[in-house]
Design an enzyme around this catalytic site. Structure first.
Site, mmCIF file in Angstrom:
data_model
loop_
_atom_site.group_PDB
_atom_site.id
_atom_site.type_symbol
_atom_site.label_atom_id
_atom_site.label_comp_id
_atom_site.label_asym_id
_atom_site.label_seq_id
_atom_site.Cartn_x
_atom_site.Cartn_y
_atom_site.Cartn_z
ATOM 1 N N ASP A 2 61.362 93.320 19.266
ATOM 2 C CA ASP A 2 61.416 93.242 20.554
ATOM 3 C C ASP A 2 60.640 91.487 20.926
ATOM 4 O O ASP A 2 61.189 90.792 21.522
ATOM 5 C CB ASP A 2 61.027 94.061 21.616
ATOM 6 C CG ASP A 2 61.860 95.164 22.225
ATOM 7 O OD1 ASP A 2 62.809 95.294 21.135
ATOM 8 O OD2 ASP A 2 61.610 95.802 23.097
ATOM 9 N N GLY B 203 63.896 95.315 26.542
ATOM 10 C CA GLY B 203 62.802 94.543 26.208
ATOM 11 C C GLY B 203 61.993 94.172 27.491
ATOM 12 O O GLY B 203 61.123 92.935 27.157
HETATM 13 O O1 PMV Z 1 64.327 100.372 23.869
HETATM 14 P P1 PMV Z 1 63.707 99.336 23.392
HETATM 15 O O2 PMV Z 1 64.106 98.100 23.916
HETATM 16 O O3 PMV Z 1 62.221 99.452 23.663
HETATM 17 O O4 PMV Z 1 63.616 99.242 21.770
HETATM 18 C C1 PMV Z 1 63.319 100.163 20.846
HETATM 19 C C2 PMV Z 1 63.846 99.830 19.664
HETATM 20 C C3 PMV Z 1 63.259 100.789 18.830
HETATM 21 O O5 PMV Z 1 63.798 100.504 17.426
HETATM 22 C C4 PMV Z 1 63.645 102.266 18.823
HETATM 23 C C5 PMV Z 1 61.808 100.885 18.506
HETATM 24 C C6 PMV Z 1 61.327 99.602 17.851
HETATM 25 O O6 PMV Z 1 59.995 99.776 17.946
HETATM 26 O O7 PMV Z 1 61.957 98.955 17.206
#
Ligand code: PMV
Length: 312
Positions: free
Chosen positions: A150, A105
């Site tokens: 996030d 994040g």
């Molecule tokens: O990898 P990160 O921290 O950007 O998490 C992405 C999480 C997903 O579920 C793949 C995308 C989202 O927007 O929730």
């Protein structure tokens, strides 16, 4: 000078399915943080913002950045939020110990740290819910369809049960538990991973809907286990979530190797965390196995690892 920070985060279960309306759970990781410093610049005309981000070797005047630069949107949103016509000339320095593109994040944390610093600098702290909402607008620039998890977990700094369209709920952690987080060192391109899943979902809607449902159910079971203090039950649920992510082709050989190493060293469960195709994996560890698991992960190729205690 005004300084504000925001933590990193880790998704425990439910990534990707959360983009399609299923629940996900995530917790803040306080050991890694983004920091924003705001100062008034006396020598520049109003409206000018000098940005310094030494970690990514970035230094520029805001006006010289491309129109689509996320900081342009973020600062405009802050201005509107504070109902100001124009900022006085500002210096904005951003640093972060959150690994970039690793599923922790970092983008959302940088946004929230800046929003906090700007609000405080003008004596009008921006409420947490609004911090989350503004950071969400910026997340949309990174990939078109962010779930919102996030910005929520990072702004609220609490364990979060999140499903799109429902108010974010925090949940009780009946018994603290330990996670080892290990970085594969391979970038985890969120936009690319999300687009890949979307493509597959368009091709095989029934199969993917069933996978998302299974992830959603696993996430709910895990959330109950955490709220009831059944830490040992969480391990197999993480493994099951991982198997479903594997079926969606989001794992890499290195991530697989790291998860196997963690399990062999005594982890109760392991899975990738975040978008996948690289980035971080997490392992559930009893306290007496943490050191052994970290050693095993480094030996298996993790570029860094950290341990975090998850508590309410
Ligand atoms: O990898 P990160 O921290 O950007 O998490 C992405 C999480 C997903 O579920 C793949 C995308 C989202 O927007 O929730």
């Amino acid at each position: 000078m005004t300084v504000a920070t925001a933590p990193g985060k880790i998704i425990l279960l439910g990534e990707h399915a959360v983009v399609y309306g299923r629940p996900a759970i995530a917790v803040p990781v306080q050991q890694v943080r983004a920091t924003a410093e705001v100062v008034n610049l006396s020598q520049a005309p109003p409206g000018e913002v000098r940005i310094e981000a030494p970690d990514v070797h970035f230094s520029a005047w805001l006006r010289d950045t491309p129109p689509t630069h996320p900081l342009r949107l973020l600062l405009r949103l802050c201005l509107e939020e504070l109902r100001l016509k124009e900022f006085p000339a500002l210096g904005l320095r951003v640093t972060s110990t959150i690994p970039v593109a690793a599923g922790m994040g970092s983008g959302a944390a940088v946004s929230v740290a800046i929003i906090r610093a700007i609000g405080q600098h003008f004596g009008r702290p921006i409420p947490v819910g609004r911090q989350s909402a503004l950071a969400f607008e910026v997340e949309k620039l990174y990939h078109g369809t962010p779930s919102g998890i996030d910005n929520t977990v990072i702004a609220f700094e609490r364990p979060v049960h999140y499903a799109r369209g429902q108010p974010a709920a925090t949940f009780r952690i009946a018994k603290p538990f330990h996670l080892v987080i290990a970085d594969s060192g391979q970038p985890s391109p969120t936009a690319h991973a999300v687009a890949q899943v979307r493509q597959q979902w368009e091709r095989q809607p029934e199969r993917y809907e069933a996978l998302f449902d299974a992830i959603g159910q696993t996430t709910e079971s895990a959330c109950r286990a955490i709220q009831e203090g059944r830490v040992a039950d969480l391990g197999p649920l993480m493994d099951h979530n991982q198997a479903l992510l594997e079926a969606m082709r989001l794992t890499t050989p290195l991530l697989r190797k790291l998860m196997e190493a963690a399990r062999a060293a005594g982890a109760l469960g392991a899975k990738l965390s975040g978008a996948g195709l690289g980035g971080n994996m997490i392992a559930l560890a009893m306290p007496d196995r943490i050191a052994a698991i970290e050693t095993a992960l480094r030996a298996a190729g993790a570029v860094r690892s950290l341990h975090t205690e998850v508590r309410t």
